[in-house]
Each structure stands twice: as structure tokens, then as C-alpha cells.
Design an enzyme around this catalytic site. Structure first.
Site, PDB file in Angstrom:
ATOM      1  CG  MET A  30      45.924  56.178  37.992  1.00  0.00           C
ATOM      2  SD  MET A  30      47.308  55.181  38.525  1.00  0.00           S
ATOM      3  CE  MET A  30      46.545  54.126  39.719  1.00  0.00           C
ATOM      4  CG  HIS A  34      35.189  53.991  41.311  1.00  0.00           C
ATOM      5  ND1 HIS A  34      35.131  55.092  42.136  1.00  0.00           N
ATOM      6  CD2 HIS A  34      36.495  53.570  41.336  1.00  0.00           C
ATOM      7  CE1 HIS A  34      36.324  55.308  42.662  1.00  0.00           C
ATOM      8  NE2 HIS A  34      37.181  54.414  42.184  1.00  0.00           N
ATOM      9  CD  GLU A  35      27.854  55.020  42.319  1.00  0.00           C
ATOM     10  OE1 GLU A  35      27.458  55.599  43.350  1.00  0.00           O
ATOM     11  OE2 GLU A  35      27.464  53.897  41.970  1.00  0.00           O
ATOM     12  CG  HIS A  37      37.262  57.769  39.270  1.00  0.00           C
ATOM     13  ND1 HIS A  37      37.155  56.397  39.192  1.00  0.00           N
ATOM     14  CD2 HIS A  37      38.530  58.010  39.669  1.00  0.00           C
ATOM     15  CE1 HIS A  37      38.305  55.836  39.524  1.00  0.00           C
ATOM     16  NE2 HIS A  37      39.163  56.793  39.820  1.00  0.00           N
ATOM     17  CE  LYS A 149      40.290  54.132  48.598  1.00  0.00           C
ATOM     18  NZ  LYS A 149      40.976  53.891  47.357  1.00  0.00           N
ATOM     19  CG  ASP A 150      43.949  57.970  46.700  1.00  0.00           C
ATOM     20  OD1 ASP A 150      44.659  56.968  46.669  1.00  0.00           O
ATOM     21  OD2 ASP A 150      42.834  58.023  46.124  1.00  0.00           O
ATOM     22  CG  MET A 184      32.684  53.170  45.570  1.00  0.00           C
ATOM     23  SD  MET A 184      31.652  53.860  44.290  1.00  0.00           S
ATOM     24  CE  MET A 184      30.061  53.317  44.887  1.00  0.00           C
ATOM     25  CB  SER A 186      40.202  51.165  39.967  1.00  0.00           C
ATOM     26  OG  SER A 186      39.794  52.500  39.737  1.00  0.00           O
TER      27      SER A 186
END
Ligand code: AMP
Length: 304
Positions: A30, A34-35, A37, A149-150, A184, A186
Site C-alpha cells: 500500500m 520502508h525496509e 517492503h 508481519k501480517d 516496521m 507505514s
């Protein structure tokens, strides 16, 4: 690196690359990169000839009153980061391009989308599955990269890809953290300095729960006790309650949506570790939590 805004152009490029027999890696995001991604793009670059990264703030996965409008957006910054990460194409469609005005088809992955985060964000995972299915059809990658993370999202996407016989291999990459342990995201941009300082409490509470479980299991040097051996009577409810209390004691945590311990393969709840390990001797455990700090919702998880 090229920026692609239309579905037709993206499909044409993908088709052309296929004809040239290039392997295609895809990283859906989205934006506000950041790192975390970049790590997905780096993995794709390592494994595939060409990497496509999409940036699309998907309205279908935001509920009423959520942060769709204020979600951070900065295309110029994203272009810079994507280029540095070695991305070849950014797919950057508008909401109009993706959904038009009379969109009507949604994907529900039964049994997985209404637990954990789904309980607190009704419809969220239908929006995620739908947009990921659309993006996979448009980009047609060989491999698609998602972050641990997700975690719930990765299980739902894997199930959808398997149930619908979609093509790509799904690859899940580790969580990239700030030096103090905060995952990390967004959304970390929303945190004020005091919230940011306190935000590591989420990571620390997961670590503590993981340490307690490992201890009870004498999980030493990566070796889980053989099936049939008993734990020292560890009470998972107690671990969850202790973690939740500890989180709520923190001055900036306003809500603990959940703190859960589940089967890492299928997200089934684990009530008793002895029963779990005798039924699933090789399965992993995921400890996952979502908390709110003021207006910001943070999620994190740990696999053991
Ligand atoms: P988002 O832009 O937040 O929708 O995330 C796009 C992809 O990046 C998803 O697969 C996320 O799981 C992944 N991602 C987000 N944050 C991280 C992180 N800290 N480490 C690894 N992957 C991440």
C-alpha cells in the site's frame, strides 16, 4: 524502473515478459515504503528475473471510520526506495482503475477472515483477498512475496491461492524490525514521540510469552520435546492474561484487541499445549497481538 498506471499496460508487460521467458516476482504493497517492503523486493530480485511492486491503498480493505483517507502516501519517496531496492516496474493503479463504479465481486476465505484482526475489522480480509486476487490476475507473477508481519493475511492468501488454483508460489518473508524491536510499518508514522517510545511493549510482550512457552516446553537449541512428553502444566490462558495485563498497564496502550496463541499453520486456537503437540507434533505456534495506542492500531506476531 517504470511506473504503470493502467491494468491493460500492466497485463501487456507481463505477457511480453512471459514470452521472453523471464520469471516474474510480485510484491503487493500500500506504499509509504520502508525496509520491510524493500526486504520483500530484495528477495524477489534474488529469485526472479523481473520484480513488479504494486502501490495501491485498497479502499475495499478499510472499514468505516478507519484511516483510508489519512493513510500516508508519498509516490516520489516510494519511487526512490523502490528503485534502490531494484524494482523494475511499479504498478500504481487508481481506485477507479481497480474497481470502476459498479464493482460487485468479493472473495471470502471462510473461517479465517473473521477471527483475530478480522473480528475487529469486519470485512477487512474480504477486501484483502479480493484485491490480491485481482492483482495476481493482472500481474500474473511466478512468485508473490508477503511479510510475516501480517501473519493472518499470509495464511488467508495461501488458502485462497490453493482453493482457487491460482498460479503463483506464495513466499513469506521475515518481519523487519526497528533496532528496538518495533515491527516496521507505514502506520508507525502516526505515533507521537511518547507512543513511539512505548510501542516496543508489543514486541516485548510477545517475546515474554514466547519465552514462557519455550521454557515450559524445554524447547532447547531448537529441539521440541518428542510427542507424548508433558509440559510442566503451562496454562496458556494465564500467559495470555499476563501479557494483556502488562500491555494495558502501559501508559499509552488504550486497547488490546487480542493477544492469541494459535496453530501457525491454520490459525486454530490452542487450548492445551500437551494436546496440541500430541496431535500436531511438527506444527509451529504463532503468538499474535493487536493493540491500540491512541488512534493507531499496531499488530505484531512471533512464531515458535
Ligand atoms: P502494506 O504496505 O503494509 O500493506 O504491506 C505490504 C507487504 O509488506 C505485506 O506483505 C506486509 O506483510 C509486508 N510488510 C509490512 N511491514 C513489514 C515488515 N516490517 N517486515 C516484513 N514485511 C513487511
Amino acid at each position: 524502473m517504470q511506473l504503470i498506471k493502467t491494468i491493460k499496460k500492466m497485463k501487456d508487460i507481463s505477457c511480453y515478459l512471459k514470452k521472453k521467458e523471464f520469471s516474474l516476482g510480485f510484491v503487493p504493497t500500500m506504499g509509504y515504503l520502508h525496509e520491510g517492503h524493500s526486504s520483500l523486493a530484495a528477495r524477489s530480485k534474488k529469485q526472479c528475473d523481473i520484480t513488479v511492486l504494486s502501490i495501491f491503498v485498497n479502499p475495499a480493505q478499510f472499514g468505516p471510520g478507519e484511516d483510508y483517507e489519512k493513510y500516508p502516501r508519498d509516490l516520489e519517496r516510494d519511487k526512490r526506495i523502490a528503485k534502490e531496492a531494484g524494482v523494475d516496474y511499479i504498478f500504481y493503479p487508481s481506485a477507479e482503475e481497480m474497481y470502476g463504479s459498479r464493482y460487485g465481486t468479493f472473495i471470502t476465505v471462510k473461517g479465517l477472515g473473521d477471527i483475530m484482526c478480522g473480528k475487529f475489522r469486519p470485512g477487512h480480509f474480504d477486501g484483502v483477498s479480493t484485491v490480491v486476487a485481482k492483482l495476481l490476475n493482472i500481474v500474473s507473477p511466478d512468485k508473490a512475496y508477503f511479510g510475516q508481519k501480517d501473519y493472518q493475511q499470509t495464511i488467508i492468501i495461501r488458502k485462497m491461492v490453493s482453493d482457487l488454483n491460482l498460479k503463483p508460489e506464495i513466499i513469506v518473508c521475515p518481519i523487519v524490525r526497528e533496532p528496538d524491536g518495533l515491527a516496521m510499518s507505514s502506520r508507525n508514522k502516526y505515533l507521537n514521540p511518547n507512543e513511539r517510545k512505548n510501542a516496543t511493549i508489543l514486541y516485548r510482550s510477545l517475546e515474554e510469552a514466547a519465552a514462557n512457552i519455550k521454557l515450559a516446553w524445554k524447547y532447547l537449541d531448537g529441539n521440541i520435546k518428542p510427542a507424548g512428553t508433558k509440559t510442566s502444566g503451562i496454562n496458556l490462558n494465564e500467559i495470555k492474561k499476563r501479557a494483556t495485563d502488562r500491555l494495558l498497564e502501559n501508559e499509552v496502550v488504550s486497547e488490546v484487541d487480542y493477544f492469541e496463541i494459535r496453530n501457525a499453520e491454520n490459525l486454530e486456537e490452542i487450548k492445551d499445549l500437551d494436546v496440541f503437540y500430541s496431535d500436531n507434533p511438527k506444527a509451529g505456534i504463532v503468538i499474535a497481538s493487536a493493540i491500540r495506542m491512541g488512534g493507531t492500531r499496531l499488530i505484531d506476531n512471533m512464531i515458535i
